[in-house]
Design a protein around this motif. Structure first.
Motif, PDB file in Angstrom:
ATOM      1  N   ARG A  26       0.594  -1.131   0.001  1.00 30.18           N
ATOM      2  CA  ARG A  26       0.156  -0.037  -0.134  1.00 30.18           C
ATOM      3  C   ARG A  26       0.806   1.222   0.174  1.00 30.18           C
ATOM      4  NH1 ARG A  26       0.123  -2.265   4.880  1.00 30.18           N
ATOM      5  NH2 ARG A  26       0.434  -1.312   6.692  1.00 30.18           N
ATOM      6  N   ALA A  27       1.884   1.344   0.490  1.00 27.30           N
ATOM      7  CA  ALA A  27       2.969   2.359   0.817  1.00 27.30           C
ATOM      8  C   ALA A  27       3.510   2.668  -0.769  1.00 27.30           C
ATOM      9  CB  ALA A  27       3.868   2.302   1.788  1.00 27.30           C
ATOM     10  N   ARG A  28       3.942   1.673  -1.451  1.00 27.84           N
ATOM     11  CA  ARG A  28       4.258   1.838  -2.546  1.00 27.84           C
ATOM     12  C   ARG A  28       3.152   2.258  -3.745  1.00 27.84           C
ATOM     13  NH1 ARG A  28       7.402  -2.962  -4.666  1.00 27.84           N
ATOM     14  NH2 ARG A  28       8.255  -1.362  -6.240  1.00 27.84           N
ATOM     15  N   ILE A  29       1.996   1.902  -3.614  1.00 30.16           N
ATOM     16  CA  ILE A  29       0.932   2.363  -4.249  1.00 30.16           C
ATOM     17  C   ILE A  29       0.323   3.682  -3.809  1.00 30.16           C
ATOM     18  CG2 ILE A  29      -1.610   1.703  -5.028  1.00 30.16           C
ATOM     19  CD1 ILE A  29      -0.963  -1.027  -4.288  1.00 30.16           C
ATOM     20  N   GLY A  30       0.552   3.817  -2.684  1.00 31.00           N
ATOM     21  CA  GLY A  30      -0.028   5.325  -2.121  1.00 31.00           C
ATOM     22  C   GLY A  30      -1.317   4.998  -1.438  1.00 31.00           C
ATOM     23  N   VAL A  31      -1.476   4.904   0.040  1.00 33.99           N
ATOM     24  CA  VAL A  31      -2.411   4.671   0.920  1.00 33.99           C
ATOM     25  C   VAL A  31      -3.707   5.765   0.199  1.00 33.99           C
ATOM     26  CG1 VAL A  31      -3.503   4.866   2.940  1.00 33.99           C
ATOM     27  CG2 VAL A  31      -1.070   3.957   2.665  1.00 33.99           C
ATOM     28  N   ASP A  32      -3.495   6.605  -0.109  1.00 30.85           N
ATOM     29  CA  ASP A  32      -4.502   7.657  -0.381  1.00 30.85           C
ATOM     30  C   ASP A  32      -4.868   7.550  -1.735  1.00 30.85           C
ATOM     31  OD1 ASP A  32      -2.148   8.488  -1.687  1.00 30.85           O
ATOM     32  OD2 ASP A  32      -2.504  10.650  -1.221  1.00 30.85           O
ATOM     33  N   ARG A  33      -4.441   6.535  -2.590  1.00 27.56           N
ATOM     34  CA  ARG A  33      -4.864   6.143  -3.869  1.00 27.56           C
ATOM     35  C   ARG A  33      -5.733   4.890  -4.009  1.00 27.56           C
ATOM     36  NH1 ARG A  33      -4.281  10.524  -6.471  1.00 27.56           N
ATOM     37  NH2 ARG A  33      -4.197  11.337  -4.274  1.00 27.56           N
ATOM     38  N   ILE A  34      -6.130   4.269  -2.932  1.00 25.66           N
ATOM     39  CA  ILE A  34      -6.468   2.910  -2.739  1.00 25.66           C
ATOM     40  C   ILE A  34      -7.819   3.006  -2.183  1.00 25.66           C
ATOM     41  CG2 ILE A  34      -6.397   0.813  -1.838  1.00 25.66           C
ATOM     42  CD1 ILE A  34      -3.537   0.968  -1.532  1.00 25.66           C
ATOM     43  N   MET A  35      -8.907   2.611  -3.050  1.00 25.20           N
ATOM     44  CA  MET A  35     -10.583   2.448  -2.582  1.00 25.20           C
ATOM     45  C   MET A  35     -10.859   1.247  -2.625  1.00 25.20           C
ATOM     46  SD  MET A  35     -11.829   5.978  -4.630  1.00 25.20           S
ATOM     47  CE  MET A  35     -11.479   5.419  -6.157  1.00 25.20           C
ATOM     48  N   TRP A  36     -10.923   0.501  -1.560  1.00 24.86           N
ATOM     49  CA  TRP A  36     -11.481  -1.021  -1.367  1.00 24.86           C
ATOM     50  C   TRP A  36     -12.666  -1.348  -1.740  1.00 24.86           C
ATOM     51  CZ3 TRP A  36     -15.446  -3.141   1.396  1.00 24.86           C
ATOM     52  CH2 TRP A  36     -15.390  -4.412   1.420  1.00 24.86           C
ATOM     53  N   GLY A  37     -13.143  -2.127  -2.469  1.00 25.93           N
ATOM     54  CA  GLY A  37     -14.432  -2.644  -2.880  1.00 25.93           C
ATOM     55  C   GLY A  37     -14.637  -4.029  -2.687  1.00 25.93           C
ATOM     56  N   ALA A  38     -16.028  -4.186  -2.406  1.00 25.58           N
ATOM     57  CA  ALA A  38     -16.436  -5.777  -1.828  1.00 25.58           C
ATOM     58  C   ALA A  38     -16.955  -6.534  -3.353  1.00 25.58           C
ATOM     59  CB  ALA A  38     -17.677  -5.514  -1.192  1.00 25.58           C
ATOM     60  N   ASP A  39     -17.238  -5.638  -4.303  1.00 21.93           N
ATOM     61  CA  ASP A  39     -17.635  -6.294  -5.682  1.00 21.93           C
ATOM     62  C   ASP A  39     -18.968  -7.184  -5.453  1.00 21.93           C
ATOM     63  OD1 ASP A  39     -17.357  -6.906  -8.417  1.00 21.93           O
ATOM     64  OD2 ASP A  39     -16.542  -8.552  -8.317  1.00 21.93           O
ATOM     65  N   TYR A  40     -19.834  -6.685  -4.633  1.00 20.45           N
ATOM     66  CA  TYR A  40     -20.921  -7.309  -4.519  1.00 20.45           C
ATOM     67  C   TYR A  40     -22.005  -7.168  -5.677  1.00 20.45           C
ATOM     68  CZ  TYR A  40     -25.734  -8.211  -2.644  1.00 20.45           C
ATOM     69  OH  TYR A  40     -27.019  -8.708  -2.340  1.00 20.45           O
ATOM     70  N   PRO A  41     -22.470  -8.229  -6.347  1.00 19.79           N
ATOM     71  CA  PRO A  41     -22.877  -9.715  -5.601  1.00 19.79           C
ATOM     72  C   PRO A  41     -22.181 -10.530  -6.338  1.00 19.79           C
ATOM     73  CG  PRO A  41     -24.569  -9.177  -7.322  1.00 19.79           C
ATOM     74  CD  PRO A  41     -23.656  -7.934  -7.221  1.00 19.79           C
ATOM     75  N   GLY A  65     -16.725 -11.718  -5.442  1.00 25.24           N
ATOM     76  CA  GLY A  65     -16.686 -10.630  -4.356  1.00 25.24           C
ATOM     77  C   GLY A  65     -16.596 -11.078  -2.846  1.00 25.24           C
ATOM     78  N   THR A  66     -16.829 -10.293  -1.784  1.00 28.21           N
ATOM     79  CA  THR A  66     -16.607 -10.691  -0.604  1.00 28.21           C
ATOM     80  C   THR A  66     -17.818 -11.438   0.152  1.00 28.21           C
ATOM     81  OG1 THR A  66     -16.750  -8.503   0.146  1.00 28.21           O
ATOM     82  CG2 THR A  66     -14.345  -9.275  -0.183  1.00 28.21           C
ATOM     83  N   SER A  67     -18.839 -10.977  -0.326  1.00 23.77           N
ATOM     84  CA  SER A  67     -20.176 -11.164   0.272  1.00 23.77           C
ATOM     85  C   SER A  67     -20.351 -12.930   0.268  1.00 23.77           C
ATOM     86  CB  SER A  67     -21.250 -10.601  -0.377  1.00 23.77           C
ATOM     87  OG  SER A  67     -22.354 -11.127   0.415  1.00 23.77           O
ATOM     88  N   PRO A  68     -20.609 -13.638   1.347  1.00 18.92           N
ATOM     89  CA  PRO A  68     -21.296 -12.903   2.419  1.00 18.92           C
ATOM     90  C   PRO A  68     -20.314 -13.029   3.657  1.00 18.92           C
ATOM     91  CG  PRO A  68     -21.575 -15.327   2.440  1.00 18.92           C
ATOM     92  CD  PRO A  68     -20.820 -15.117   1.060  1.00 18.92           C
ATOM     93  N   TYR A  69     -19.012 -12.891   3.257  1.00 22.37           N
ATOM     94  CA  TYR A  69     -17.852 -12.870   4.143  1.00 22.37           C
ATOM     95  C   TYR A  69     -17.113 -11.422   4.059  1.00 22.37           C
ATOM     96  CZ  TYR A  69     -18.967 -17.690   4.749  1.00 22.37           C
ATOM     97  OH  TYR A  69     -19.694 -19.013   4.903  1.00 22.37           O
ATOM     98  N   THR A  70     -17.970 -10.502   4.223  1.00 20.16           N
ATOM     99  CA  THR A  70     -17.159  -9.208   3.858  1.00 20.16           C
ATOM    100  C   THR A  70     -16.409  -8.614   5.335  1.00 20.16           C
ATOM    101  OG1 THR A  70     -18.728  -8.489   2.220  1.00 20.16           O
ATOM    102  CG2 THR A  70     -17.248  -6.797   3.636  1.00 20.16           C
ATOM    103  N   LEU A  71     -17.173  -9.000   6.244  1.00 16.03           N
ATOM    104  CA  LEU A  71     -16.345  -8.514   7.634  1.00 16.03           C
ATOM    105  C   LEU A  71     -15.001  -9.416   7.789  1.00 16.03           C
ATOM    106  CD1 LEU A  71     -15.954  -6.949  10.195  1.00 16.03           C
ATOM    107  CD2 LEU A  71     -17.331  -8.706  11.297  1.00 16.03           C
ATOM    108  N   GLU A  72     -15.207 -10.602   7.307  1.00 17.53           N
ATOM    109  CA  GLU A  72     -13.981 -11.829   7.420  1.00 17.53           C
ATOM    110  C   GLU A  72     -13.008 -11.253   6.449  1.00 17.53           C
ATOM    111  OE1 GLU A  72     -17.548 -13.746   9.057  1.00 17.53           O
ATOM    112  OE2 GLU A  72     -17.166 -12.560   7.518  1.00 17.53           O
TER     113      GLU A  72
END
Length: 326
Positions: A229-244, A248-255
Protein backbone atom coordinates in the motif's frame (compact mmCIF):
# COMPACT_ATOMS: atom_id res chain seq x y z
CA UNK A 1 -27.57 -4.82 -19.44
CA UNK A 2 -28.92 -1.55 -20.87
CA UNK A 3 -31.77 -1.56 -23.40
CA UNK A 4 -30.74 -2.49 -26.97
CA UNK A 5 -27.55 -4.25 -25.83
CA UNK A 6 -27.01 -7.92 -26.77
CA UNK A 7 -25.36 -8.54 -23.38
CA UNK A 8 -23.94 -6.54 -20.49
CA UNK A 9 -22.29 -3.35 -21.66
CA UNK A 10 -18.88 -4.42 -20.32
CA UNK A 11 -18.86 -7.59 -22.42
CA UNK A 12 -20.92 -6.60 -25.47
CA UNK A 13 -19.09 -6.68 -28.81
CA UNK A 14 -18.78 -3.37 -30.69
CA UNK A 15 -21.87 -2.27 -32.66
CA UNK A 16 -21.73 -3.43 -36.27
CA UNK A 17 -23.16 -0.28 -37.89
CA UNK A 18 -24.39 3.26 -37.25
CA UNK A 19 -27.96 2.15 -36.61
CA UNK A 20 -26.93 -0.26 -33.88
CA UNK A 21 -24.67 2.42 -32.37
CA UNK A 22 -27.59 4.84 -32.19
CA UNK A 23 -29.80 2.21 -30.57
CA UNK A 24 -27.15 1.51 -27.96
CA UNK A 25 -26.79 5.20 -27.24
CA UNK A 26 -30.55 5.33 -26.67
CA UNK A 27 -30.19 2.43 -24.25
CA UNK A 28 -27.38 4.13 -22.32
CA UNK A 29 -29.28 7.42 -22.11
CA UNK A 30 -32.25 5.55 -20.65
CA UNK A 31 -29.95 3.73 -18.24
CA UNK A 32 -28.31 6.96 -17.09
CA UNK A 33 -31.71 8.61 -16.48
CA UNK A 34 -32.83 5.57 -14.48
CA UNK A 35 -29.58 5.60 -12.52
CA UNK A 36 -30.03 9.26 -11.58
CA UNK A 37 -33.55 8.48 -10.32
CA UNK A 38 -32.21 5.50 -8.35
CA UNK A 39 -29.48 7.58 -6.74
CA UNK A 40 -31.93 10.37 -5.88
CA UNK A 41 -33.77 8.02 -3.52
CA UNK A 42 -30.71 7.90 -1.25
CA UNK A 43 -28.31 10.61 -2.45
CA UNK A 44 -26.12 10.43 0.66
CA UNK A 45 -25.39 6.75 -0.04
CA UNK A 46 -25.31 6.49 -3.82
CA UNK A 47 -23.03 8.03 -6.45
CA UNK A 48 -23.93 6.43 -9.76
CA UNK A 49 -21.44 5.90 -12.59
CA UNK A 50 -22.96 6.93 -15.93
CA UNK A 51 -22.09 5.16 -19.15
CA UNK A 52 -20.93 6.43 -22.53
CA UNK A 53 -19.78 4.92 -25.82
CA UNK A 54 -16.75 5.88 -27.90
CA UNK A 55 -18.08 5.19 -31.39
CA UNK A 56 -18.72 8.92 -31.93
CA UNK A 57 -16.65 11.66 -30.26
CA UNK A 58 -19.40 14.31 -30.22
CA UNK A 59 -21.89 11.91 -28.69
CA UNK A 60 -19.33 10.86 -26.08
CA UNK A 61 -18.78 14.50 -25.09
CA UNK A 62 -22.53 15.06 -24.97
CA UNK A 63 -22.77 11.98 -22.73
CA UNK A 64 -20.21 13.42 -20.32
CA UNK A 65 -22.16 16.66 -20.02
CA UNK A 66 -25.38 14.72 -19.48
CA UNK A 67 -23.79 12.66 -16.71
CA UNK A 68 -22.72 15.90 -15.02
CA UNK A 69 -26.19 17.48 -15.41
CA UNK A 70 -27.84 14.36 -13.98
CA UNK A 71 -25.67 14.70 -10.89
CA UNK A 72 -24.08 11.26 -11.25
CA UNK A 73 -21.19 11.89 -8.88
CA UNK A 74 -19.61 8.55 -9.72
CA UNK A 75 -18.51 9.98 -13.07
CA UNK A 76 -18.41 8.02 -16.32
CA UNK A 77 -17.46 4.48 -17.19
CA UNK A 78 -14.86 4.82 -19.94
CA UNK A 79 -15.08 1.87 -22.33
CA UNK A 80 -11.91 0.12 -23.36
CA UNK A 81 -10.75 0.25 -26.97
CA UNK A 82 -9.79 -3.17 -28.29
CA UNK A 83 -7.23 -3.42 -31.11
CA UNK A 84 -8.87 -3.70 -34.50
CA UNK A 85 -12.16 -2.22 -33.32
CA UNK A 86 -11.94 0.74 -35.69
CA UNK A 87 -12.09 3.17 -32.74
CA UNK A 88 -8.98 5.36 -32.23
CA UNK A 89 -6.80 4.19 -29.31
CA UNK A 90 -7.08 6.17 -26.10
CA UNK A 91 -3.66 7.77 -26.63
CA UNK A 92 -4.82 9.30 -29.95
CA UNK A 93 -5.13 13.08 -30.19
CA UNK A 94 -8.67 12.39 -31.40
CA UNK A 95 -9.83 12.14 -27.77
CA UNK A 96 -8.39 15.43 -26.50
CA UNK A 97 -11.83 17.16 -26.49
CA UNK A 98 -13.24 14.30 -24.41
CA UNK A 99 -10.58 14.66 -21.70
CA UNK A 100 -11.13 18.41 -21.68
CA UNK A 101 -14.88 17.88 -21.28
CA UNK A 102 -14.38 15.50 -18.35
CA UNK A 103 -12.01 17.91 -16.62
CA UNK A 104 -14.22 20.95 -17.22
CA UNK A 105 -17.33 19.15 -15.97
CA UNK A 106 -15.54 17.65 -12.97
CA UNK A 107 -16.51 14.14 -14.10
CA UNK A 108 -14.39 11.28 -12.76
CA UNK A 109 -13.18 8.83 -15.44
CA UNK A 110 -13.55 5.19 -14.33
CA UNK A 111 -11.90 2.46 -16.40
CA UNK A 112 -13.07 -1.08 -15.66
CA UNK A 113 -11.17 -4.27 -16.37
CA UNK A 114 -12.45 -6.59 -19.06
CA UNK A 115 -13.30 -4.20 -21.88
CA UNK A 116 -10.10 -3.31 -23.71
CA UNK A 117 -8.86 -6.61 -25.05
CA UNK A 118 -9.74 -8.71 -28.07
CA UNK A 119 -12.95 -10.73 -27.92
CA UNK A 120 -12.31 -14.45 -27.29
CA UNK A 121 -12.54 -16.58 -30.42
CA UNK A 122 -15.18 -19.18 -29.64
CA UNK A 123 -13.79 -21.85 -31.95
CA UNK A 124 -10.69 -22.26 -29.81
CA UNK A 125 -11.27 -24.12 -26.56
CA UNK A 126 -8.51 -22.20 -24.76
CA UNK A 127 -9.75 -18.78 -25.88
CA UNK A 128 -11.54 -17.84 -22.69
CA UNK A 129 -8.68 -19.03 -20.47
CA UNK A 130 -6.32 -16.77 -22.42
CA UNK A 131 -8.80 -13.89 -22.27
CA UNK A 132 -9.21 -14.18 -18.50
CA UNK A 133 -5.42 -14.25 -18.00
CA UNK A 134 -4.80 -11.21 -20.19
CA UNK A 135 -7.88 -9.10 -19.53
CA UNK A 136 -6.41 -7.03 -16.69
CA UNK A 137 -3.32 -6.10 -18.69
CA UNK A 138 -5.41 -4.67 -21.52
CA UNK A 139 -7.25 -2.47 -19.02
CA UNK A 140 -4.01 -1.29 -17.37
CA UNK A 141 -2.89 0.26 -20.67
CA UNK A 142 -5.06 3.35 -20.21
CA UNK A 143 -2.65 4.47 -17.48
CA UNK A 144 0.41 4.72 -19.72
CA UNK A 145 -1.66 5.81 -22.70
CA UNK A 146 -2.82 8.92 -20.82
CA UNK A 147 0.61 9.53 -19.30
CA UNK A 148 2.78 9.21 -22.39
CA UNK A 149 0.41 11.15 -24.65
CA UNK A 150 0.45 14.05 -22.18
CA UNK A 151 -3.24 13.96 -21.25
CA UNK A 152 -2.61 13.93 -17.50
CA UNK A 153 -0.06 16.74 -17.88
CA UNK A 154 -2.41 18.93 -19.93
CA UNK A 155 -5.40 18.21 -17.67
CA UNK A 156 -4.23 18.25 -14.04
CA UNK A 157 -7.85 18.30 -12.86
CA UNK A 158 -8.71 15.06 -14.67
CA UNK A 159 -9.28 12.15 -12.26
CA UNK A 160 -8.68 8.58 -13.47
CA UNK A 161 -9.83 5.54 -11.50
CA UNK A 162 -8.67 2.05 -12.52
CA UNK A 163 -11.06 -0.53 -11.12
CA UNK A 164 -11.70 -4.28 -11.17
CA UNK A 165 -8.16 -4.99 -12.38
CA UNK A 166 -6.23 -5.64 -9.19
CA UNK A 167 -3.85 -3.36 -7.33
CA UNK A 168 -0.69 -5.36 -6.64
CA UNK A 169 0.64 -4.77 -10.14
CA UNK A 170 0.97 -1.03 -9.62
CA UNK A 171 4.31 -0.73 -7.77
CA UNK A 172 6.21 -2.64 -10.45
CA UNK A 173 4.30 -0.84 -13.21
CA UNK A 174 5.12 2.59 -11.78
CA UNK A 175 8.79 1.61 -11.44
CA UNK A 176 8.80 0.43 -15.05
CA UNK A 177 7.06 3.57 -16.30
CA UNK A 178 9.57 5.78 -14.48
CA UNK A 179 12.52 3.87 -15.94
CA UNK A 180 11.04 4.04 -19.41
CA UNK A 181 10.29 7.77 -19.14
CA UNK A 182 13.88 8.40 -18.02
CA UNK A 183 15.21 6.51 -21.02
CA UNK A 184 12.86 8.42 -23.31
CA UNK A 185 14.32 11.67 -21.98
CA UNK A 186 17.97 10.66 -22.37
CA UNK A 187 19.27 12.33 -25.56
CA UNK A 188 20.81 9.92 -27.99
CA UNK A 189 19.64 6.80 -26.18
CA UNK A 190 18.43 3.93 -28.32
CA UNK A 191 14.96 3.96 -26.81
CA UNK A 192 14.73 7.72 -27.32
CA UNK A 193 15.47 7.28 -31.03
CA UNK A 194 12.94 4.49 -31.41
CA UNK A 195 10.16 6.06 -29.34
CA UNK A 196 9.35 8.99 -31.60
CA UNK A 197 9.28 12.79 -31.35
CA UNK A 198 7.11 12.95 -28.21
CA UNK A 199 9.42 10.74 -26.15
CA UNK A 200 10.98 12.53 -23.21
CA UNK A 201 8.61 15.49 -23.33
CA UNK A 202 6.99 14.91 -19.92
CA UNK A 203 8.04 17.39 -17.22
CA UNK A 204 7.12 14.93 -14.44
CA UNK A 205 7.77 11.29 -13.73
CA UNK A 206 4.85 8.91 -14.40
CA UNK A 207 4.48 8.09 -10.71
CA UNK A 208 3.94 11.80 -10.02
CA UNK A 209 0.91 11.79 -12.31
CA UNK A 210 -0.31 8.68 -10.53
CA UNK A 211 0.10 10.33 -7.13
CA UNK A 212 -1.59 13.52 -8.30
CA UNK A 213 -4.70 12.35 -10.12
CA UNK A 214 -5.08 8.56 -10.31
CA UNK A 215 -6.69 5.99 -8.03
CA UNK A 216 -7.27 2.25 -7.93
CA UNK A 217 -10.57 0.59 -7.10
CA UNK A 218 -9.04 -2.28 -5.14
CA UNK A 219 -11.78 -4.90 -5.22
CA UNK A 220 -11.47 -7.72 -2.65
CA UNK A 221 -7.94 -6.63 -1.76
CA UNK A 222 -5.69 -9.43 -0.47
CA UNK A 223 -3.10 -9.14 2.33
CA UNK A 224 -0.25 -9.49 -0.18
CA UNK A 225 -1.60 -6.46 -2.06
CA UNK A 226 -2.23 -4.48 1.12
CA UNK A 227 1.42 -5.00 2.03
CA UNK A 228 2.29 -2.88 -1.03
CA UNK A 229 0.00 0.00 0.00
CA UNK A 230 2.80 2.47 0.71
CA UNK A 231 4.26 1.94 -2.76
CA UNK A 232 0.82 2.30 -4.34
CA UNK A 233 -0.10 5.22 -2.10
CA UNK A 234 -2.52 4.69 0.77
CA UNK A 235 -4.44 7.73 -0.41
CA UNK A 236 -4.79 6.20 -3.90
CA UNK A 237 -6.56 3.00 -2.78
CA UNK A 238 -10.34 2.52 -2.61
CA UNK A 239 -11.37 -0.90 -1.34
CA UNK A 240 -14.37 -2.62 -2.91
CA UNK A 241 -16.50 -5.67 -2.09
CA UNK A 242 -17.64 -6.37 -5.69
CA UNK A 243 -21.08 -7.35 -4.43
CA UNK A 244 -22.84 -9.52 -5.61
CA UNK A 245 -20.31 -11.26 -7.87
CA UNK A 246 -18.95 -14.73 -7.12
CA UNK A 247 -15.44 -13.35 -6.65
CA UNK A 248 -16.76 -10.63 -4.32
CA UNK A 249 -16.47 -10.75 -0.53
CA UNK A 250 -20.14 -11.35 0.34
CA UNK A 251 -21.33 -13.05 2.54
CA UNK A 252 -17.96 -12.85 4.30
CA UNK A 253 -17.17 -9.17 3.91
CA UNK A 254 -16.26 -8.60 7.56
CA UNK A 255 -14.03 -11.67 7.48
CA UNK A 256 -12.35 -10.38 4.31
CA UNK A 257 -11.70 -7.02 5.96
CA UNK A 258 -10.23 -8.68 9.03
CA UNK A 259 -8.11 -10.98 6.87
CA UNK A 260 -6.53 -8.07 4.97
CA UNK A 261 -6.55 -5.07 7.32
CA UNK A 262 -6.34 -6.33 10.92
CA UNK A 263 -2.66 -5.37 11.29
CA UNK A 264 -2.98 -2.00 9.52
CA UNK A 265 -3.11 1.34 11.33
CA UNK A 266 -6.74 2.52 11.77
CA UNK A 267 -6.08 5.81 9.99
CA UNK A 268 -4.87 3.97 6.90
CA UNK A 269 -7.79 1.54 7.05
CA UNK A 270 -10.23 4.44 7.28
CA UNK A 271 -8.74 6.00 4.15
CA UNK A 272 -8.78 2.80 2.11
CA UNK A 273 -12.23 1.66 3.23
CA UNK A 274 -14.06 4.92 2.70
CA UNK A 275 -12.26 8.20 3.26
CA UNK A 276 -10.58 8.36 -0.14
CA UNK A 277 -13.72 7.25 -1.98
CA UNK A 278 -15.68 9.94 -0.14
CA UNK A 279 -13.21 12.52 -1.40
CA UNK A 280 -13.15 11.26 -4.99
CA UNK A 281 -16.89 10.80 -5.40
CA UNK A 282 -18.21 13.56 -3.16
CA UNK A 283 -19.74 11.64 -0.25
CA UNK A 284 -20.55 13.51 2.97
CA UNK A 285 -19.04 11.43 5.77
CA UNK A 286 -20.90 13.40 8.42
CA UNK A 287 -24.22 12.58 6.74
CA UNK A 288 -23.22 8.91 6.68
CA UNK A 289 -21.92 8.69 10.24
CA UNK A 290 -25.19 7.51 11.78
CA UNK A 291 -25.59 4.84 9.13
CA UNK A 292 -22.00 3.69 9.59
CA UNK A 293 -22.47 3.49 13.36
CA UNK A 294 -25.53 1.28 12.91
CA UNK A 295 -24.16 -1.03 10.20
CA UNK A 296 -20.43 -1.07 10.91
CA UNK A 297 -17.90 -2.50 10.74
CA UNK A 298 -16.29 -0.99 13.80
CA UNK A 299 -12.59 -0.24 14.12
CA UNK A 300 -12.31 -3.01 16.73
CA UNK A 301 -14.00 -5.57 14.47
CA UNK A 302 -11.65 -4.91 11.56
CA UNK A 303 -8.64 -4.96 13.88
CA UNK A 304 -9.49 -8.46 15.08
CA UNK A 305 -7.32 -10.99 13.17
CA UNK A 306 -9.14 -13.73 11.28
CA UNK A 307 -8.32 -17.14 12.71
CA UNK A 308 -9.70 -19.21 9.85
CA UNK A 309 -10.92 -18.52 6.32
CA UNK A 310 -14.54 -19.68 5.90
CA UNK A 311 -14.52 -23.06 4.15
CA UNK A 312 -17.07 -22.00 1.53
CA UNK A 313 -15.64 -18.53 0.80
CA UNK A 314 -15.34 -17.97 -2.96
CA UNK A 315 -13.72 -14.53 -2.99
CA UNK A 316 -10.18 -14.09 -4.21
CA UNK A 317 -9.70 -11.88 -1.14
CA UNK A 318 -8.83 -15.07 0.75
CA UNK A 319 -6.43 -16.55 -1.81
CA UNK A 320 -2.82 -16.79 -0.58
CA UNK A 321 -1.14 -16.56 -3.99
CA UNK A 322 1.62 -14.01 -4.65
CA UNK A 323 1.08 -10.93 -6.79
CA UNK A 324 0.83 -11.49 -10.52
CA UNK A 325 2.95 -9.61 -13.00
CA UNK A 326 -0.16 -7.63 -13.96
Amino acid sequence: MPPFFPKGSLSAPPPVNAVELEYRWAGLRAHNRWLADFCSLAPERRAGVGQILLGDLDQAIEGVHTVAKLGLRGGVLLPGVAPGSGVPPLYAEHWEPLWAACEDAGVVVNHHGGTAGPTPEDEWGSAFAVWVYETHWWAHRVLWHLIFNGTLERHPGLVLVLTEQGSGWLPAALDSLDVTATRYARPGSAINRFAGPDAGSLPRRPREYWARQCYVGASFMRPVECAERARIGVDRIMWGADYPHLEGTSPYTLEALRHTFSAVEPEEVAAMLGGTAAQVYGFDLDALSGLAARIGPTVAEVASPLDMVPADASSTAFEPDPIRAW
